[in-house]
Design a protein around this motif. Sequence first.
Motif, PDB file in Angstrom:
ATOM      1  N   THR A 126       6.086 -19.491 -11.128  1.00 13.61           N
ATOM      2  CA  THR A 126       7.165 -20.396 -10.762  1.00 13.61           C
ATOM      3  C   THR A 126       6.824 -21.098  -9.463  1.00 13.61           C
ATOM      4  O   THR A 126       6.029 -20.585  -8.649  1.00 13.61           O
ATOM      5  N   ASP A 127       7.414 -22.260  -9.255  1.00 13.42           N
ATOM      6  CA  ASP A 127       7.251 -22.958  -7.986  1.00 13.42           C
ATOM      7  C   ASP A 127       7.671 -22.071  -6.813  1.00 13.42           C
ATOM      8  O   ASP A 127       7.153 -22.204  -5.703  1.00 13.42           O
ATOM      9  N   LYS A 128       8.603 -21.170  -7.056  1.00 14.00           N
ATOM     10  CA  LYS A 128       9.137 -20.329  -5.977  1.00 14.00           C
ATOM     11  C   LYS A 128       8.120 -19.317  -5.461  1.00 14.00           C
ATOM     12  O   LYS A 128       8.337 -18.689  -4.416  1.00 14.00           O
ATOM     13  N   ALA A 129       6.995 -19.156  -6.193  1.00 15.00           N
ATOM     14  CA  ALA A 129       5.939 -18.257  -5.733  1.00 15.00           C
ATOM     15  C   ALA A 129       5.051 -18.912  -4.677  1.00 15.00           C
ATOM     16  O   ALA A 129       4.255 -18.234  -4.032  1.00 15.00           O
ATOM     17  N   SER A 130       5.174 -20.230  -4.509  1.00 14.70           N
ATOM     18  CA  SER A 130       4.392 -20.943  -3.502  1.00 14.70           C
ATOM     19  C   SER A 130       5.191 -20.997  -2.206  1.00 14.70           C
ATOM     20  O   SER A 130       6.294 -21.559  -2.172  1.00 14.70           O
ATOM     21  N   SER A 131       4.671 -20.390  -1.146  1.00 15.38           N
ATOM     22  CA  SER A 131       5.394 -20.274   0.130  1.00 15.38           C
ATOM     23  C   SER A 131       6.810 -19.755  -0.114  1.00 15.38           C
ATOM     24  O   SER A 131       7.796 -20.445   0.166  1.00 15.38           O
ATOM     25  N   PRO A 132       6.947 -18.552  -0.654  1.00 15.51           N
ATOM     26  CA  PRO A 132       8.256 -18.061  -1.097  1.00 15.51           C
ATOM     27  C   PRO A 132       9.275 -17.942   0.031  1.00 15.51           C
ATOM     28  O   PRO A 132       8.948 -17.516   1.138  1.00 15.51           O
ATOM     29  N   ALA A 133      10.522 -18.326  -0.303  1.00 15.35           N
ATOM     30  CA  ALA A 133      11.623 -18.234   0.648  1.00 15.35           C
ATOM     31  C   ALA A 133      12.709 -17.294   0.153  1.00 15.35           C
ATOM     32  O   ALA A 133      13.749 -17.152   0.789  1.00 15.35           O
ATOM     33  N   ASN A 134      12.471 -16.647  -1.000  1.00 11.81           N
ATOM     34  CA  ASN A 134      13.456 -15.730  -1.556  1.00 11.81           C
ATOM     35  C   ASN A 134      12.732 -14.573  -2.235  1.00 11.81           C
ATOM     36  O   ASN A 134      11.506 -14.605  -2.427  1.00 11.81           O
ATOM     37  N   LEU A 135      13.479 -13.532  -2.584  1.00 10.96           N
ATOM     38  CA  LEU A 135      12.859 -12.340  -3.157  1.00 10.96           C
ATOM     39  C   LEU A 135      12.215 -12.635  -4.499  1.00 10.96           C
ATOM     40  O   LEU A 135      11.118 -12.161  -4.790  1.00 10.96           O
ATOM     41  N   TYR A 136      12.878 -13.423  -5.329  1.00  8.62           N
ATOM     42  CA  TYR A 136      12.285 -13.776  -6.624  1.00  8.62           C
ATOM     43  C   TYR A 136      10.910 -14.398  -6.425  1.00  8.62           C
ATOM     44  O   TYR A 136       9.932 -13.999  -7.058  1.00  8.62           O
ATOM     45  N   GLY A 137      10.812 -15.379  -5.519  1.00  6.73           N
ATOM     46  CA  GLY A 137       9.531 -16.010  -5.248  1.00  6.73           C
ATOM     47  C   GLY A 137       8.501 -15.027  -4.714  1.00  6.73           C
ATOM     48  O   GLY A 137       7.323 -15.069  -5.081  1.00  6.73           O
ATOM     49  N   ARG A 197      13.817 -31.705  -7.317  1.00  3.72           N
ATOM     50  CA  ARG A 197      13.281 -30.737  -8.261  1.00  3.72           C
ATOM     51  C   ARG A 197      12.189 -31.371  -9.112  1.00  3.72           C
ATOM     52  O   ARG A 197      12.239 -32.549  -9.433  1.00  3.72           O
ATOM     53  N   PHE A 198      11.179 -30.557  -9.487  1.00  4.61           N
ATOM     54  CA  PHE A 198      10.208 -30.972 -10.488  1.00  4.61           C
ATOM     55  C   PHE A 198      10.885 -30.935 -11.855  1.00  4.61           C
ATOM     56  O   PHE A 198      11.778 -30.118 -12.096  1.00  4.61           O
ATOM     57  N   MET A 199      10.431 -31.782 -12.768  1.00  2.00           N
ATOM     58  CA  MET A 199      11.013 -31.857 -14.106  1.00  2.00           C
ATOM     59  C   MET A 199       9.918 -31.663 -15.152  1.00  2.00           C
ATOM     60  O   MET A 199       8.954 -32.424 -15.210  1.00  2.00           O
ATOM     61  N   ILE A 200      10.073 -30.637 -15.977  1.00  2.00           N
ATOM     62  CA  ILE A 200       9.106 -30.364 -17.036  1.00  2.00           C
ATOM     63  C   ILE A 200       9.852 -29.931 -18.287  1.00  2.00           C
ATOM     64  O   ILE A 200      10.877 -29.252 -18.206  1.00  2.00           O
ATOM     65  N   THR A 201       9.365 -30.352 -19.447  1.00  4.88           N
ATOM     66  CA  THR A 201       9.967 -29.923 -20.707  1.00  4.88           C
ATOM     67  C   THR A 201       9.312 -28.623 -21.153  1.00  4.88           C
ATOM     68  O   THR A 201       8.197 -28.280 -20.742  1.00  4.88           O
ATOM     69  N   LEU A 202       9.995 -27.909 -22.035  1.00  3.87           N
ATOM     70  CA  LEU A 202       9.426 -26.676 -22.574  1.00  3.87           C
ATOM     71  C   LEU A 202       8.151 -26.969 -23.356  1.00  3.87           C
ATOM     72  O   LEU A 202       7.198 -26.176 -23.329  1.00  3.87           O
ATOM     73  N   GLU A 203       8.128 -28.113 -24.042  1.00  2.00           N
ATOM     74  CA  GLU A 203       6.927 -28.477 -24.798  1.00  2.00           C
ATOM     75  C   GLU A 203       5.723 -28.668 -23.872  1.00  2.00           C
ATOM     76  O   GLU A 203       4.599 -28.285 -24.200  1.00  2.00           O
ATOM     77  N   GLN A 204       5.959 -29.262 -22.704  1.00  3.02           N
ATOM     78  CA  GLN A 204       4.879 -29.421 -21.729  1.00  3.02           C
ATOM     79  C   GLN A 204       4.424 -28.065 -21.196  1.00  3.02           C
ATOM     80  O   GLN A 204       3.232 -27.845 -20.948  1.00  3.02           O
ATOM     81  N   GLY A 252      18.905 -17.815  -0.746  1.00  2.00           N
ATOM     82  CA  GLY A 252      17.529 -17.821  -1.216  1.00  2.00           C
ATOM     83  C   GLY A 252      17.063 -19.105  -1.863  1.00  2.00           C
ATOM     84  O   GLY A 252      15.900 -19.203  -2.265  1.00  2.00           O
ATOM     85  N   GLU A 253      17.935 -20.104  -1.955  1.00  2.00           N
ATOM     86  CA  GLU A 253      17.575 -21.338  -2.647  1.00  2.00           C
ATOM     87  C   GLU A 253      16.802 -22.281  -1.729  1.00  2.00           C
ATOM     88  O   GLU A 253      17.108 -22.416  -0.550  1.00  2.00           O
ATOM     89  N   LYS A 254      15.785 -22.967  -2.295  1.00  2.00           N
ATOM     90  CA  LYS A 254      14.985 -23.925  -1.549  1.00  2.00           C
ATOM     91  C   LYS A 254      15.553 -25.330  -1.670  1.00  2.00           C
ATOM     92  O   LYS A 254      16.138 -25.692  -2.699  1.00  2.00           O
ATOM     93  N   LEU A 255      15.328 -26.145  -0.632  1.00  2.00           N
ATOM     94  CA  LEU A 255      15.738 -27.542  -0.686  1.00  2.00           C
ATOM     95  C   LEU A 255      14.827 -28.332  -1.624  1.00  2.00           C
ATOM     96  O   LEU A 255      15.280 -29.187  -2.387  1.00  2.00           O
ATOM     97  N   HIS A 256      13.528 -28.033  -1.591  1.00  2.00           N
ATOM     98  CA  HIS A 256      12.556 -28.699  -2.455  1.00  2.00           C
ATOM     99  C   HIS A 256      11.684 -27.656  -3.132  1.00  2.00           C
ATOM    100  O   HIS A 256      11.491 -26.554  -2.611  1.00  2.00           O
ATOM    101  N   GLU A 257      11.150 -28.012  -4.293  1.00  2.00           N
ATOM    102  CA  GLU A 257      10.241 -27.120  -5.008  1.00  2.00           C
ATOM    103  C   GLU A 257       8.804 -27.405  -4.586  1.00  2.00           C
ATOM    104  O   GLU A 257       8.405 -28.557  -4.429  1.00  2.00           O
ATOM    105  N   GLN A 258       8.033 -26.354  -4.428  1.00  2.00           N
ATOM    106  CA  GLN A 258       6.621 -26.490  -4.064  1.00  2.00           C
ATOM    107  C   GLN A 258       5.763 -25.716  -5.047  1.00  2.00           C
ATOM    108  O   GLN A 258       6.026 -24.552  -5.327  1.00  2.00           O
ATOM    109  N   MET A 259       4.751 -26.361  -5.582  1.00  2.00           N
ATOM    110  CA  MET A 259       3.850 -25.717  -6.538  1.00  2.00           C
ATOM    111  C   MET A 259       2.549 -25.265  -5.887  1.00  2.00           C
ATOM    112  O   MET A 259       1.969 -24.263  -6.277  1.00  2.00           O
ATOM    113  N   ILE A 260       2.069 -26.044  -4.921  1.00  2.00           N
ATOM    114  CA  ILE A 260       0.809 -25.730  -4.248  1.00  2.00           C
ATOM    115  C   ILE A 260       1.033 -25.887  -2.752  1.00  2.00           C
ATOM    116  O   ILE A 260       1.434 -26.959  -2.285  1.00  2.00           O
ATOM    117  N   GLY A 261       0.798 -24.830  -1.989  1.00  2.00           N
ATOM    118  CA  GLY A 261       0.974 -24.870  -0.548  1.00  2.00           C
ATOM    119  C   GLY A 261      -0.312 -25.241   0.169  1.00  2.00           C
ATOM    120  O   GLY A 261      -1.401 -25.216  -0.409  1.00  2.00           O
TER     121      GLY A 261
END
Length: 331
Positions: A126-137, A197-204, A252-261
Amino acid sequence: MLEGSSILITGGTGSLGHTFIPLTLKKYNPRRMVIFSRDEMKQWEMAKLFKNDARVRFFIGDVRDKDRLSRALHGIDFVVHAAATKIVPTAEYNPFECVKTNVFGAMNLIDACIDQGVKKVVALSTDKASSPANLYGATKLTSDKLFISGNSYSGINQTKFSVVRYGNVMGSRGSVIPFFLSQKFLPLPITDRRMTRFMITLEQGVDLIWHAFKDMHGGEIYVKKIPSMGICDIAEAVSPGGEIQIVGIRPGEKLHEQMIGVEDAPYTYEYPGHYKILPAINGWNEDPLRINNGTRVDDGFIYSSDTNSEWMKVESLREWINNNQCKIGKI
């Protein structure tokens, strides 16, 4: 690669499973598709969709139970790991349970896959794993590191592990679009006007998993190039001219999503439709087979939803919503 194989997906009754399974059955015709999850009612409902397909099997179990995983993985060639505790506030208030599933569950799966001689494993991040700001990330970053390191001790069985990472899945159950649609006669609650937020379909997302299985040599994190959108534009697409109400960011919510730090930039390579973060360990980031004609990104590179070069227009999202009404929020 997947043709005629046996594939298991953990957490397979979730949103990803409902898309991955029928698409993979149609495209690759695997010999067996095993759905491993702990919710018997979701399995019961899903089984109705595949009642005439002998390739689809269901296995009740929990990734916290290593013995049960080992039993389910017997004879399996490929694994998609989608099981996780994912809701950010839920993880904040139930940290022990989140760690048991996301961290201990990952450890169990890695060990069981190696013991059973599974060929390749793709774990969902998940994006939340990049520079995590919450426990899930934080737990998903730990999980990512575990899967990457799993390649170091897979031994003679040579099980390969890689990760795919993506952000907000459009229309999935519990995501913002179905939530906004359920509130269409009320003011739409917005946490912060600046949020993106990033936008991706399940098919992608499924396509990225397929690509990972074909391309991986072990330890890569695959990140698809996808558009961003502002939260207020998402609200406008759902309810044109509708009223909004600012309610504040959740725990724990981020203002923006980050995929690569920025810390990953020295190990990240760019391709036409995706990025690939290579492992910093064992010199794997310099392996020509893993680089595979990629171009290294600039030092200081960050892939974040607020600085993204590609943006989805309100009209495009509205058209997607109109074309996908029947499945939004259903899976």
